[in-house]
Design an enzyme around this catalytic site. Structure first.
Site, mmCIF file in Angstrom:
data_model
loop_
_atom_site.group_PDB
_atom_site.id
_atom_site.type_symbol
_atom_site.label_atom_id
_atom_site.label_comp_id
_atom_site.label_asym_id
_atom_site.label_seq_id
_atom_site.Cartn_x
_atom_site.Cartn_y
_atom_site.Cartn_z
ATOM 1 N N HIS A 294 -25.273 12.799 -19.592
ATOM 2 C CA HIS A 294 -24.169 11.920 -19.948
ATOM 3 C C HIS A 294 -23.304 12.617 -20.997
ATOM 4 C CE1 HIS A 294 -26.711 8.204 -18.660
ATOM 5 N NE2 HIS A 294 -25.959 8.639 -17.669
ATOM 6 N N TYR A 465 -27.798 13.151 -24.633
ATOM 7 C CA TYR A 465 -29.253 13.350 -24.649
ATOM 8 C C TYR A 465 -29.971 12.558 -23.563
ATOM 9 C CZ TYR A 465 -27.576 14.472 -29.382
ATOM 10 O OH TYR A 465 -26.855 14.933 -30.457
ATOM 11 N N HIS A 466 -29.377 12.506 -22.370
ATOM 12 C CA HIS A 466 -29.972 11.766 -21.262
ATOM 13 C C HIS A 466 -30.124 12.664 -20.031
ATOM 14 C CE1 HIS A 466 -27.922 7.995 -23.215
ATOM 15 N NE2 HIS A 466 -29.033 8.345 -23.853
ATOM 16 N N PRO A 467 -30.886 13.743 -20.102
ATOM 17 C CA PRO A 467 -31.006 14.633 -18.947
ATOM 18 C C PRO A 467 -31.871 14.026 -17.849
ATOM 19 C CG PRO A 467 -32.485 15.355 -20.678
ATOM 20 C CD PRO A 467 -31.674 14.223 -21.258
#
Length: 538
Positions: A294, A465-467
């Site tokens: 994101h 920080y949403h891999p």
């Protein structure tokens, strides 16, 4: 082999802790949980306001991208928790599940039977202990405590009012009947303290006689007998040994480290493995591909109202709770908004955070102010996780390709323009400096033109920080999370998410972790098996 277990779980993060709890309910099997980092107890991990002090420490994998071509060649910081609980021990504790349409598209558009919204909602509900009580969308009595914020800062509430003045609708629950709108997030907290996946799932499971937890133990590679995993090489304080696997290996390392372990172990694109000096066990080209995140950015306004809140870490925890400062996390207000009326579901998520957001968020909170902005929920651009070398201690080569797709760039530009409109609303005038002052300080675009906004984004956009997606459902794993072509290996974490997800990933990762544990035990439901049972009993 020095020791052997029925099930070995790699990674005690959001998903791995839930997987361990689900698997270990069967007391006739043994479960080992392997985690590279230490336990995560103490004020640094439990007091929400202190989460930023974990960044860039030994408790952080501290990964970064390769130079991002659309972001001036910057390398973007990618924090990941390296402790029991993983990133659930260092995040901002927002409890967001994603949009109903996300899951339904997995089932209907991708043919992933058993992954529609009605399939995953019961898992979310039974995991949850929501202080608001039970309803059609929420549960009580589960291990994961979900709470309203105990002390939402007035700056954040002023931002909510400004977003409403800008014409956006309110929503009382981002996980309820309608995700669209502006509001305040619920948090994974209990009594004002962080409630990580380790606290909710792993600590109770660790009390069972069949669970063995191995902190400070890094997975190095998988040993094979044909296509069957029979052992896991690990390093515990320079003591390298092999842990035997009797039944299954379950990989829960997250979107960067799960594919990395597979690649190190010979599972992935065969030509790339050979070039790294690794003999392929199976040619699986999509391992490490389809990586999504994101990408977004913040504009920041300097506060006119007092000094930044701080935590006196010498105070006792009861005092911190009563004062309402310790339970405050960085961002507690936000929104899910559509870039245009014809868009079916929100394609932009907003966070409003305390502090001036600079240096990819690393300096947030050092100056009293308000940072807020959008990120792209479902990116068109994808990236990859690849080996840097065959040395297992080398960090992977990560490419996200942020904003390289014109549609992502245009969507984020729309979001920044929406943020600028919110910044100009009356509700913020008494709380923060104006947008022109922010632009002069480099904290906002210099104008509303496409060129000025694009320049600002290229200079300041970063990962939220949403891999996800690097071991995607359908491409790398089947609907019960078994790796294609392997006899007894599953992946169960955010890496299996096949497309972009509209929201933060901690709650979905925990849901996936429980499901992979259930699948391994043979108790996980999907639509086909449920239909078969109903037909059999009709």
């Amino acid at each position: 082999m020095s020791e052997t277990y029925d099930y070995v779980i790699v990674g005690a993060g959001s998903a791995g802790c839930a997987a361990a709890a689900a698997l270990s309910q069967d007391l006739d099997v043994s479960v080992a949980v392997i985690e590279a980092g230490p336990p995560a107890r103490g004020r640094l991990f439990e007091i929400p306001r202190l989460f930023g002090l974990q960044l860039k420490t030994t408790f952080d994998w501290d990964l970064q991208t390769e130079p991002e071509p659309a972001l001036r060649g910057r390398r973007c910081y990618l924090p990941r928790g390296r402790v029991l609980g993983g990133t659930s021990s260092m995040n901002t504790q927002l409890y967001v599940r994603g949009n109903r349409a996300d899951y339904d598209s997995w089932r209907d558009d991708l043919g992933l039977t058993g992954w529609g919204y009605e399939d995953v909602l019961p898992v979310f509900r039974r995991q949850e202990d929501n202080e608001r009580g039970e309803d059609d969308f929420h549960g009580v009595g589960g291990p994961l405590r979900v709470s309203d914020g105990r002390s939402v800062d007035p700056l954040l509430l002023a931002w909510v009012d400004a977003a409403l003045e800008a014409g956006h609708s309110p929503t009382p629950d981002f996980n309820g009947a309608n995700q669209d709108g502006v509001g305040v997030y619920q948090l994974t907290q209990r009594d004002g303290l962080r409630w990580s996946s380790a606290m909710a799932f792993l600590e109770p499971a660790g009390q069972r006689p069949n669970v063995s937890i191995h902190p400070l133990t890094q997975a190095l590679g998988i040993r094979w007998d044909g296509n069957r995993a029979v052992g896991l090489d690990v390093d515990a304080a320079s003591n390298v040994r092999t842990i035997g696997i009797d039944r299954e290996l379950i990989i829960c390392g997250g979107a960067y480290l799960s594919p990395h372990l597979l690649l190190l172990s010979g599972v992935g694109p065969a030509d790339e493995l050979r070039s790294a000096g690794i003999v392929p066990v199976i040619d699986l080209p999509d391992v490490g591909r389809n990586l999504r995140d994101h990408p977004g950015c913040f504009i920041s306004l300097t506060s006119r109202t007092g000094e930044p809140p701080s935590v006196d870490t010498s105070a006792d925890e009861d005092l911190l709770r009563r004062e309402g400062i310790g339970p405050m996390t960085w961002t507690e207000a936000g929104a899910f908004l559509k870039s245009a009326p014809e868009v079916p579901i929100p394609d932009l998520q907003f966070h409003a955070a305390l502090g001036l957001v600079k240096e990819e968020g690393l300096s947030a909170g050092l100056d009293h102010g308000l940072g807020f902005g959008p990120y792209v929920c479902r990116t068109a651009a994808t990236g990859s996780v690849q080996l840097r070398s065959a040395v297992p201690y080398a960090k992977p080569r990560i490419r996200h390709n942020y904003l390289t797709n014109p549609s992502d760039l245009a969507l984020l530009r729309t979001g920044v323009r929406m943020a600028m409109h919110i910044a100009r609303q009356p509700a913020l005038r008494g709380h923060a400096d104006d947008l022109d002052s922010a632009a002069q300080a480099g904290l906002a675009p210099t104008s509303d033109t496409d060129e000025a906004i694009d320049e600002f984004m290229r200079a300041s956009a970063f990962s939220f920080y949403h891999p996800m997606g690097s071991c995607a459902l359908g491409k790398v794993v089947d609907t019960e999370l078994r790796v294609h072509g392997l006899a007894n290996v599953r992946v169960g974490d955010a890496s299996v998410i096949p497309t972009g997800l509209t929201g933060n990933l901690n709650a979905p990762a925990i849901m996936i972790g429980e499901r992979v544990g259930e699948f391994a035990r043979g108790t996980g439901d999907n639509v086909a098996t449920r239909s078969e049972r109903q037909s059999a009993t009709a």
